[in-house]
Each structure stands twice: as structure tokens, then as C-alpha cells.
Design an enzyme around this catalytic site. Structure first.
Site, short mmCIF file in Angstrom:
data_model
loop_
_atom_site.label_atom_id
_atom_site.label_comp_id
_atom_site.label_asym_id
_atom_site.label_seq_id
_atom_site.Cartn_x
_atom_site.Cartn_y
_atom_site.Cartn_z
N TRP A 52 0.86 -1.18 0.00
CA TRP A 52 0.00 0.00 0.00
C TRP A 52 0.90 1.23 0.00
CZ3 TRP A 52 -0.33 3.93 3.79
CH2 TRP A 52 -1.21 4.97 3.43
N GLU A 109 -2.97 -3.01 -2.46
CA GLU A 109 -4.12 -2.43 -1.74
C GLU A 109 -4.49 -1.06 -2.28
OE1 GLU A 109 -3.40 -1.92 2.44
OE2 GLU A 109 -5.40 -1.12 2.84
N LYS A 129 -7.06 2.49 -2.45
CA LYS A 129 -7.66 3.41 -1.48
C LYS A 129 -8.42 4.49 -2.22
CE LYS A 129 -6.53 5.76 2.86
NZ LYS A 129 -5.55 5.93 3.92
N ASP A 183 -9.59 -3.16 1.45
CA ASP A 183 -9.70 -2.61 2.80
C ASP A 183 -11.09 -2.02 2.93
OD1 ASP A 183 -9.68 -0.58 4.90
OD2 ASP A 183 -7.52 -0.91 5.02
N HIS A 242 -11.72 1.72 2.61
CA HIS A 242 -11.13 2.43 1.47
C HIS A 242 -12.08 2.65 0.30
CE1 HIS A 242 -6.66 1.65 2.60
NE2 HIS A 242 -7.36 2.23 3.55
N HIS A 261 -8.57 -6.32 4.38
CA HIS A 261 -8.27 -5.52 5.56
C HIS A 261 -9.61 -5.18 6.19
CE1 HIS A 261 -3.91 -3.93 4.89
NE2 HIS A 261 -3.98 -5.23 5.08
N ASP A 289 -12.28 8.83 8.58
CA ASP A 289 -11.30 7.85 9.07
C ASP A 289 -11.65 6.46 8.58
OD1 ASP A 289 -9.11 6.86 10.68
OD2 ASP A 289 -10.68 5.95 11.89
N ASP A 326 -10.28 3.60 9.81
CA ASP A 326 -9.67 2.56 10.64
C ASP A 326 -10.19 2.47 12.07
OD1 ASP A 326 -7.44 1.66 8.72
OD2 ASP A 326 -7.17 3.83 8.78
N ASP A 362 -7.31 -4.33 10.00
CA ASP A 362 -6.58 -3.07 9.84
C ASP A 362 -7.37 -1.94 10.49
OD1 ASP A 362 -4.91 -1.04 9.17
OD2 ASP A 362 -5.33 -1.07 7.02
C1 RNT Z 1 -3.79 2.69 4.87
C2 RNT Z 1 -3.90 1.27 4.55
C3 RNT Z 1 -2.80 0.40 5.07
C4 RNT Z 1 -2.34 0.78 6.45
C5 RNT Z 1 -1.33 -0.16 7.03
C6 RNT Z 1 -0.67 0.40 8.26
O1 RNT Z 1 -4.91 3.40 4.59
O2 RNT Z 1 -5.12 0.77 5.01
O3 RNT Z 1 -3.17 -0.93 5.01
O4 RNT Z 1 -3.41 0.88 7.34
O5 RNT Z 1 -0.43 -0.52 6.08
ZN ZN Z 2 -5.45 -1.34 4.92
#
Ligand code: RNT
Ligand code: ZN
Length: 412
Positions: A179, A220, A222, A253, A256, A280, A288, A290, A320
């Protein structure tokens, strides 16, 4: 209600709770090391994460050393049914040396490998393309400067080598996930050039062949990050195409995508074109991506798709999220347990009956039954899973988490 009574209720629907429990205990969750220390890592000059991601909060007990992080993860595993994996980032190296990102080697990670081998755990890996002076402008593999691109290409190349070495040493393939934060705060005029540079850099990183028994490559995508609102170079379409062309893993993810997109829906759609998937599992909230995962509909649907689309065999489930306002070990335990509870619920559904009803076009019955099935005694089966592993639930779980948190709270 006892477990025996719950088992009988499920049997009425043709569901075998013992088979579901057995299946659940075979699903490893890749636990992300970075929840343990707010994505800081153990480089000589590690600081805040940057790259459009940010852990906020200052709860006591952050792991400051690899030994502390390992102790914390060991504790988290001790409260989890089943056997799991650890997902390492390159910035979590464990060595008295201070190699820059373009000079890291396998030997800088051997304490992690020894620890994992002792416990029979698998490891996963990630190059770290953020929190570094050469990434301060949120451009790495797509940077217009060739020297900076080369620096990050070297990092990515080495991470694949390290991942392959780890996979070989542990006898379990390492998923190495790329990523990059690359993107622009405001609207670029040459998106194409940026994407061509990212593509060429990735091609250079993936030029070396590694045995799939040692290393599985993932990329990955985003949608946006903090300070990268106008354009993310590695967008979903970019990486979907790239992963298909290279026949590597696509990492989805859950934080994302646009909030109204259903990530569970993407599993079957993408799995037809890429060899395997990496998840993820995360929970987006406003800007945010996460937050700690809950037992919400997103997670339940994700788990149901994994089970109903028969994708467990080709999906690597990683977590994640990072929350520094709560006990970090509690965040891990709650997050992994929620993923496991969601999988267990999916495994306990009368899948073939529901599929038959849908194939027959009876959407009324599908609606009635899927809603009625929510009332099945899933909790009794989960409690049985925990009881058999001698693991606490409810207030006893809180007690165990608080006892450990009290022990680590004095860390400076
Ligand atoms: C960031 C990505 C990635 C990170 C990690 C720490 O938006 O989700 O996966 O969270 O690599
Ligand atoms: Zn991620």
C-alpha cells in the site's frame, strides 16, 4: 439456554453446530501488529504515521519495544480461540542496527521469525511507504523524481525478499501487501503520468520471481486519505486492473471505499478474476478508515459472503484498524473476536436452503427467513467455543483485559 439446546435449535434448520465450530477454528485471522503501538514502529527515528493515516489518542500502555509488542500480542492471542497470524510492517524491524528502508534485510526480522516459529504462527508482511522523509509529500512509487522512486522500489523489492525468506523459514507463505499513500491534496493535471510511474515502479518491484509457497503478493487500493483528497494514484480501478494483469492478490480494505459501497459485494465480483484476495477488515467513520470493527452489518455481510461464496479458501483475512484512545490489547481481542463471531454466525446459517429459495425466485421467503434466522441462538455456540478453550466471555473477559491493561499502563 444451554449449548445442547442451541445445538438442537440449529439442527431443526439442518445446521450442524459442531461442523461450524470445527470450520471456525481453522480460519486464521492475520492480526495487525500496528494496533499495538499506534503505527509507530521501531526504527531509530519513528514518529507519527503520516501518509494520510493517523492514530489518535494517548491511552497508556503503548508497546515501545518489540519485546513489549510481542508480549502484548501473546496476551491477545491467549484470549482468542483458534490459531492466528501476525501481520508485520517493515518499520517493525527488531535490530540494534539502524538501516534505512532501502537497506533492510531478513536478519533484521529474525527475532520475529523465532518468536513465530516457537508458537507455530504464520507471519505476513508489508513494506512501509510512509512515515519517512522521502514520503513527506505523500509521493513514493509514483514520485516524479527518479531517485526517490528508486529508493522506494528498492524498499519494495527487499520486502518481497524478506517476506519470501520468512515464508520459507516458517513453512507458511507470507502475504506481502503493498500500500502506498501516493496522491494529491488538490486536483492534478496529469493523473496519467502519476499512474504510469506507479505502474512502472510496481513492475520493477514484481520483476523478481518468488515461490508462491513462500510469498504471496498483494496490492491495496484506497479512495482518499488525509491530505490526499483529490486523487489517489493507487485507486481501486488501478489496482483491480493491475492485480488481474499480474495475477496477484487484490487487497480490499473495508475503509477504502465510498461509505455507501458494500464491500461484501465486491468479493464474488473480484474473486472471479484474481487468484486470491486479501481483506483488511476495518470500519470507516466519516474521514477515518480505521475504527475498531464491531459486530455490525458490514462485518456480518462480509463473513456471510466469504462462507456462502465459498471464498474462505482463497481469502486471507487481515485486520486493519488503530485506536489509541482505548486499551490496545483490548482493541485486538474485541476486533478478532468480532470477526470470528461474524464468521461463526455465517457458518451457522442454513446456506443451501436459502440458496434454493432464492434460485426458485421466492424473495418473500428469503426475506422472512433471513430475518427470522437473526434470532437463532448464535451466542450459545460462541460461548461453547470459548468454554472449550477455557476463555472468558462477558464480564470475565473485561476483567482479564483490565488486569493486563493495568500491568502495562505504567509504560512511559
Ligand atoms: C492505509 C492502509 C494500510 C495501512 C497499514 C498500516 O490506509 O489501510 O493498510 O493501514 O499498512
Ligand atoms: Zn489497509
Amino acid at each position: 439456554m444451554t449449548y445442547a439446546q442451541a445445538k438442537a435449535r440449529f439442527a431443526d434448520w439442518g445446521v450442524d453446530t459442531e461442523a461450524a465450530i470445527t470450520a471456525l477454528l481453522q480460519i486464521p485471522i492475520s492480526v495487525h501488529c500496528w494496533q499495538g503501538d499506534d503505527v509507530r514502529g521501531f526504527e531509530a527515528k519513528s514518529g507519527t504515521s503520516g501518509g494520510g493515516i493517523q492514530a489518535t489518542g494517548n491511552h497508556p500502555g503503548r508497546a515501545r519495544t518489540p519485546d513489549e509488542l510481542r508480549a502484548d500480542v501473546d496476551f491477545a492471542y491467549s484470549l482468542l480461540p483458534g490459531k492466528h497470524r501476525l501481520n508485520l510492517h517493515a518499520c517493525y524491524l527488531d535490530t540494534p542496527e539502524t538501516p534505512d528502508r532501502d537497506a533492510i534485510e531478513y536478519r533484521h526480522f529474525t527475532p520475529w521469525v523465532d518468536w513465530a516459529r516457537d508458537r507455530g504462527l504464520g507471519l505476513d508482511f508489508n513494506p512501509t511507504f510512509f512515515a519517512h522523509a522521502k514520503a513527506d509529500d505523500n509521493l513514493t512509487l509514483s514520485h516524479p523524481n527518479q531517485g526517490i522512486r528508486d529508493f522506494w522500489i528498492e524498499h519494495g523489492t527487499r520486502c518481497r525478499e524478506i517476506g519470501a525468506e520468512i515464508g520459507k523459514a516458517l513453512g507458511s507463505p507470507v502475504v506481502n501487501n503493498i500500500w502506498v499513500p501516493d496522491g494529491y491534496k488538490d486536483t492534478p493535471v496529469d493523473r496519467m503520468a502519476a499512474r504510469q510511474r506507479l505502474q512502472a515502479s510496481l513492475d520493477a518491484i514484481f520483476a523478481a520471481e518468488h515461490a508462491k509457497t513462500h510469498l504471496l503478493d498483494a496490492v491495496e487500493s484506497k479512495l482518499f486519505g488525509i491530505g490526499v483528497e483529490a486523487c489517489t494514484v493507487g485507486s481501486h480501478e488501478f489496482y483491480l486492473g493491475y492485480a488481474i494483469r499480474k495475477q496477484i492478490l487484490l487487497c480490499l480494505d473495508m475503509g477504502h471505499f465510498h461509505p455507501t459501497e458494500n464491500i461484501a459485494d465486491k468479493l464474488s465480483a473480484t474473486a472471479l478474476s484474481v487468484p486470491e484476495l486479501l481483506l483488511h477488515v476495518s470500519r470507516p467513520m466519516r474521514w477515518d478508515s480505521d475504527h475498531v470493527i464491531l459486530q455490525n452489518d458490514d462485518i456480518l455481510q462480509m463473513a456471510q459472503e466469504l462462507v456462502f461464496a465459498n471464498l474462505l479458501g482463497k481469502t486471507h483475512i487481515g485486520l486493519d484498524f488503530f485506536d489509541a484512545t482505548i486499551s490496545r490489547t483490548a482493541a485486538w481481542v474485541v476486533g478478532v473476536r468480532n470477526m470470528q463471531k461474524a464468521l461463526l454466525r455465517a457458518l451457522l446459517l442454513p446456506q443451501s436452503r436459502l440458496k434454493q429459495i432464492e434460485a426458485a425466485g421466492d424473495f418473500t421467503a428469503r426475506l422472512v427467513l433471513t430475518e427470522e434466522l437473526r434470532d437463532l441462538p448464535f451466542a450459545q455456540v460462541w460461548q461453547e467455543v470459548c468454554a472449550r478453550a477455557d476463555l472468558p466471555v462477558g464480564g470475565a473477559l473485561l476483567g482479564a483485559l483490565e488486569t493486563y491493561q493495568a500491568r502495562v499502563a505504567g509504560r512511559g
